[in-house]
Design an enzyme around this catalytic site. Structure first.
Site, short mmCIF file in Angstrom:
data_model
loop_
_atom_site.label_atom_id
_atom_site.label_comp_id
_atom_site.label_asym_id
_atom_site.label_seq_id
_atom_site.Cartn_x
_atom_site.Cartn_y
_atom_site.Cartn_z
CE LYS A 112 -3.77 2.32 2.42
NZ LYS A 112 -4.90 2.16 3.35
CG ASP A 217 -13.08 5.15 6.29
OD1 ASP A 217 -14.30 5.34 6.08
OD2 ASP A 217 -12.21 5.29 5.41
P1 ADP Z 1 -7.66 3.35 0.82
O1 ADP Z 1 -7.04 4.04 1.98
O2 ADP Z 1 -7.26 3.95 -0.48
O3 ADP Z 1 -9.15 3.17 0.97
P2 ADP Z 1 -7.45 0.51 1.43
O4 ADP Z 1 -6.45 0.06 2.43
O5 ADP Z 1 -8.86 0.56 1.89
O6 ADP Z 1 -6.98 1.90 0.81
O7 ADP Z 1 -7.33 -0.44 0.17
C1 ADP Z 1 -8.03 -0.18 -1.03
C2 ADP Z 1 -8.50 -1.49 -1.66
O8 ADP Z 1 -7.38 -2.32 -1.96
C3 ADP Z 1 -9.37 -2.31 -0.73
O9 ADP Z 1 -10.72 -1.96 -0.85
C4 ADP Z 1 -9.10 -3.73 -1.19
O10 ADP Z 1 -9.90 -4.03 -2.31
C5 ADP Z 1 -7.67 -3.68 -1.64
N1 ADP Z 1 -6.75 -4.12 -0.56
C6 ADP Z 1 -6.13 -3.35 0.34
N2 ADP Z 1 -5.37 -4.06 1.18
C7 ADP Z 1 -5.49 -5.34 0.80
C8 ADP Z 1 -4.94 -6.59 1.28
N3 ADP Z 1 -4.09 -6.64 2.31
N4 ADP Z 1 -5.32 -7.72 0.65
C9 ADP Z 1 -6.17 -7.68 -0.40
N5 ADP Z 1 -6.72 -6.55 -0.90
C10 ADP Z 1 -6.40 -5.39 -0.31
#
Ligand code: ADP
Ligand code: MG
Length: 371
Positions: A112, A217
């Site tokens: 991320k 959130d």
């Molecule tokens: P943001 O802060 O942009 O909302 P998120 O952490 O919610 O970021 O991640 C965005 C999207 O990426 C999630 O809705 C999910 O679909 C995917 N995602 C994030 N982290 C993971 C993970 N560890 N495993 C699988 N998918 C993930």
């Protein structure tokens, strides 16, 4: 990338700590190269989109791009052996990009990349002192803070057996974590037992609060649901302590999010839902543990102030976006992969998921603007 290029790129990063636009003379000085040498090399870095030359400046100056910062972070991950190769992007949010990466043993992980200040911070008229001091390079600083926070909370939660991805590593504005094989609740059309999921989620909110924490959130985008129906919670940069002055408000908003979603989507409504005054009695202090882990109260306040200002300036801050090329991410990944001479593991399976999650993230942004 040559070692001189790397020196110069690192020099730009160091210079960014005190200068929004880093003068070439300073870059040359930090890099320890002759002025002429740095000049040529910085040109190469600019071509690769790792730095950008700022026109209209009184002196010749450069700024690190997201791409440059990504490169530095990824380089460190590779050195630490947390990451070996970078694959497809699986998510893009307003304030982050998510990639699939793999380590040397071809274990797939999620990367991320935090992108606070995708909208320029300069457009925000800051009244708060500690932010004003930080005005230069604020996107670098704020994105790094968000990553530090996410990692710190994820670690404490994971160590206390909460259903969250396993945190693997954090560098600069990036977090590497376990890749969860599941989709966000938002994308799941059919839930076998909405009543069970509903109570699992409400129990999770209460359990978090008993440990001193509120997610902040807690919505259908940040809950991944596994095939067996178990929820996994993600996305922690906005977590707050239950000692926060507005804790009850944050708590209620999380609860309300779930109630509303279940009512609208599954036509499921329960008389039972947690109440802050009745159901939350603190038993553990994970919030205190987090601040002991290096993500301090001061950091927390800085991030909160940033987020508050973003909300205050929703219309204005769309005006200026940091200089980036459209495909800077691909550039960086290419340079990195050339550098380390690595091949992609087989990530085909996840490929088709890309467009899906992008779509949902867009919807997510639209939704949250209304709040
Ligand atoms: P943001 O802060 O942009 O909302 P998120 O952490 O919610 O970021 O991640 C965005 C999207 O990426 C999630 O809705 C999910 O679909 C995917 N995602 C994030 N982290 C993971 C993970 N560890 N495993 C699988 N998918 C993930
Ligand atoms: Mg999210």
């Amino acid at each position: 990338m040559t070692s001189d290029e790397f020196r110069v790129l690192t020099a730009v990063e160091m210079g960014s700590k005190n200068h929004e636009i880093v003068p070439l003379s300073l870059i040359a000085q930090i890099a320890g190269l002759r002025h002429g040498g740095s000049h040529k090399i910085i040109g190469e870095l600019a071509k690769k989109n790792l730095v950008s030359k700022i026109k209209n400046a009184k002196y010749e100056g450069y700024r690190l791009t997201y791409g440059g910062y990504d490169y530095l972070a990824l380089k460190t991950f590779v050195k630490r052996r947390s990451v070996y190769s970078v694959g497809n992007q699986i998510g893009v949010g307003k304030e982050s990009d998510i990639y699939i990466v793999a380590d040397e043993n071809e274990n797939q992980l999620a990367l991320k990349i935090h992108r606070l200040g995708r909208v320029s911070f300069r457009a925000i008229k800051s009244k708060r002192d500690y932010l004003q001091k930080r005005k230069s390079a604020s996107w670098i600083y704020m994105s790094r803070l968000a990553a530090m926070k996410e990692y710190a909370f994820m670690k404490v939660l994971y160590d206390n057996r909460f259903p969250v991805p396993q945190p693997i590593d954090q560098v600069r504005h990036c977090v590497v974590m376990e890749l969860i094989d599941a989709y966000p609740l938002r994308q799941i059309t059919e839930v076998k037992d909405p009543g069970k999921l509903y109570s699992d989620l409400m129990n999770l909110i209460v359990r978090l609060a008993k440990h001193g924490l509120i997610h902040g959130d807690f919505n259908e985008f940040n809950i991944l649901v596994k095939d067996n129906g178990d929820p996994i919670l993600i996305d922690f940069p906005q977590m707050v302590s239950i000692s926060h002055p507005n804790a009850e408000w944050y708590f209620n908003r999380d609860v309300e999010c779930i109630r509303t979603y279940f009512r609208k989507k599954y036509n499921y409504e329960s008389m039972l839902y947690p109440q802050f005054q009745l159901d939350v009695n603190r038993e553990f202090d994970l919030d205190v543990q987090v601040s002991a882990s290096g993500f301090t109260k001061q950091h927390q306040q800085e991030l909160e102030a940033y987020q508050a200002q973003l909300n205050e300036n929703q219309d204005e801050n769309v005006t200026e976006v940091l200089q980036l090329s459209e495909n800077y991410n691909d550039d960086v990944m290419e340079i990195l992969n050339e550098d380390t001479n690595i091949s992609y593991p087989d990530l085909k399976e996840h490929h088709e998921n890309v467009s899906k999650s992008e779509l949902t993230e867009e919807e997510s942004n639209n939704d949250s603007e209304g709040l």
